[in-house]
Design a protein around this motif. Structure first.
Motif, mmCIF file in Angstrom:
data_model
loop_
_atom_site.group_PDB
_atom_site.id
_atom_site.type_symbol
_atom_site.label_atom_id
_atom_site.label_comp_id
_atom_site.label_asym_id
_atom_site.label_seq_id
_atom_site.Cartn_x
_atom_site.Cartn_y
_atom_site.Cartn_z
ATOM 1 N N CYS A 200 15.780 37.511 -33.217
ATOM 2 C CA CYS A 200 15.866 38.461 -34.332
ATOM 3 C C CYS A 200 16.675 37.867 -35.489
ATOM 4 O O CYS A 200 16.360 38.101 -36.662
ATOM 5 C CB CYS A 200 16.501 39.769 -33.860
ATOM 6 S SG CYS A 200 15.503 40.688 -32.664
ATOM 7 N N ILE B 45 7.278 41.562 -44.295
ATOM 8 C CA ILE B 45 7.561 42.944 -43.889
ATOM 9 C C ILE B 45 7.223 43.160 -42.419
ATOM 10 O O ILE B 45 7.964 43.819 -41.674
ATOM 11 C CB ILE B 45 6.772 43.937 -44.769
ATOM 12 C CG1 ILE B 45 7.204 43.795 -46.225
ATOM 13 C CG2 ILE B 45 6.998 45.364 -44.283
ATOM 14 C CD1 ILE B 45 8.678 44.039 -46.463
ATOM 15 N N ARG B 46 6.118 42.610 -41.971
ATOM 16 C CA ARG B 46 5.737 42.733 -40.557
ATOM 17 C C ARG B 46 6.741 42.017 -39.661
ATOM 18 O O ARG B 46 7.048 42.494 -38.571
ATOM 19 C CB ARG B 46 4.331 42.160 -40.341
ATOM 20 C CG ARG B 46 3.218 43.002 -40.936
ATOM 21 C CD ARG B 46 1.847 42.479 -40.526
ATOM 22 N NE ARG B 46 0.785 43.327 -41.044
ATOM 23 C CZ ARG B 46 -0.514 43.126 -40.810
ATOM 24 N NH1 ARG B 46 -0.885 42.085 -40.062
ATOM 25 N NH2 ARG B 46 -1.408 43.936 -41.313
ATOM 26 N N ALA C 19 9.826 44.277 -39.355
ATOM 27 C CA ALA C 19 9.554 45.426 -38.484
ATOM 28 C C ALA C 19 9.547 45.006 -37.015
ATOM 29 O O ALA C 19 10.130 45.687 -36.154
ATOM 30 C CB ALA C 19 8.211 46.054 -38.860
ATOM 31 N N CYS D 29 13.163 44.417 -35.919
ATOM 32 C CA CYS D 29 13.924 45.660 -35.719
ATOM 33 C C CYS D 29 13.618 46.290 -34.370
ATOM 34 O O CYS D 29 14.529 46.727 -33.649
ATOM 35 C CB CYS D 29 13.621 46.645 -36.840
ATOM 36 S SG CYS D 29 14.340 46.204 -38.433
ATOM 37 N N ILE D 30 12.350 46.366 -34.022
ATOM 38 C CA ILE D 30 11.945 46.939 -32.731
ATOM 39 C C ILE D 30 12.528 46.114 -31.584
ATOM 40 O O ILE D 30 13.060 46.660 -30.610
ATOM 41 C CB ILE D 30 10.408 46.996 -32.632
ATOM 42 C CG1 ILE D 30 9.844 47.981 -33.667
ATOM 43 C CG2 ILE D 30 9.984 47.404 -31.217
ATOM 44 C CD1 ILE D 30 8.336 47.967 -33.767
#
Length: 290
Positions: A56, A88-89, A92, A95-96
């Protein structure tokens, strides 16, 4: 292309760099006489969680540096910099993954989850600001290795001696300094364009810093083998530590390597053999002679 290279969601996590998280197993190796199956399971879980959280961090770092990376001779092939993965993907997905990792870490050990959170926050600070501050940048990288070592002890409730943590810090500094030196070597014609902090380094300075930390690392590890509370026969591993450092210095100065420690570990058979022999010798000495 590697097995994960074709999938940008896996490639953006940089699986090759997960070898750094093997340090989580250090506490297990130095406690081999009391190791249980449950402890092995906790260490493997800790390794995976560190790998996912560090992944991450890589996503965030690649997002922030996507423009500079697109001009870098090697980093331009990364999923975000190359355009294979939309920024952006990627965020996301990160974050998950991050929320899931923290949740699993809390179930494993609440203190470990706090350490993992601290590790993530320090690395975010590094990506946003600290990597641009000379000297501080390499010290933050080294501190991340220390947190890995402490985390490995936390998940199995085994404390580390201060000497071992000092050794970890010094060896990590050695790798971080070597990485900066390789970047200078690679980008010598326009070193400030890709990583601004490189403008404040010189090969001479980095060579001097490496001389200091390698000397201190060998001395600290030697003292650790005598003062750790384990058998004095650990001293027989000192030549392996010295050879590993000397071999790495050879690769830096004679082969122009050092930018990617994880690749050197896997590709240089001398380094790989030394690391494996060191692990085996520590296990044998602690299991049969302590």
């Amino acid at each position: 292309m590697s097995w994960y290279g074709s999938n940008p969601y896996i490639a953006v996590l940089r699986p090759k760099q997960w070898t750094k998280n093997l340090l989580v197993f250090a506490a297990l190796i130095f406690s081999i006489k009391i190791v249980t199956v449950a402890m092995w399971g906790k260490c493997i879980a800790g390794f995976l969680l560190f790998s996912l959280v560090s992944g991450c961090v890589y996503i965030l770092n690649d997002y922030v540096d996507r423009e500079a990376d697109s001009r870098h001779p090697e980093k331009r092939h990364r999923p975000i910099a190359s355009g294979r993965l939309q920024p952006i993907r990627a965020l996301a997905f990160g974050c998950i993954l991050l929320i899931s990792s923290f949740s699993m870490a809390f179930i494993l050990n609440p203190w470990f989850s706090l350490l993992l959170l601290g590790y993530f926050m320090i690395n975010v600070a590094y990506s946003m600001k600290l990597k641009h501050i000379v000297i501080i940048d390499i010290m933050v990288i080294a501190f991340g290795f220390v947190l890995r070592a402490i985390g490995g002890g936390l998940v199995i409730d085994i404390p580390f001696t201060p000497w071992f943590l000092i050794c970890t810090m010094l060896l990590a500094l050695f790798l971080a300094i070597s990485k900066r030196r390789h970047e200078l070597y690679l980008l010598s014609k326009n070193k400030g364009e890709h990583r601004k902090v490189l403008e404040q380094y010189s090969p001479e300075l980095l060579n001097q810093l490496n001389s200091i930390v390698t000397t201190a690392a060998i001395m600290s590890y030697s003292l650790f083998t005598f003062t750790s509370g384990h058998t004095i026969h650990l001293m027989w591993t000192i030549p392996l530590v010295m050879y590993g450092i000397f071999r790495y210095l050879y690769l830096i100065h004679m082969k122009g390597k050092g930018g990617r420690p994880e690749e050197i570990l896997l590709e240089d058979r001398h380094i790989l053999t030394t690391v494996m022999l060191f692990a085996v010798m520590v296990v044998v000495v602690l299991y049969y002679f302590e």
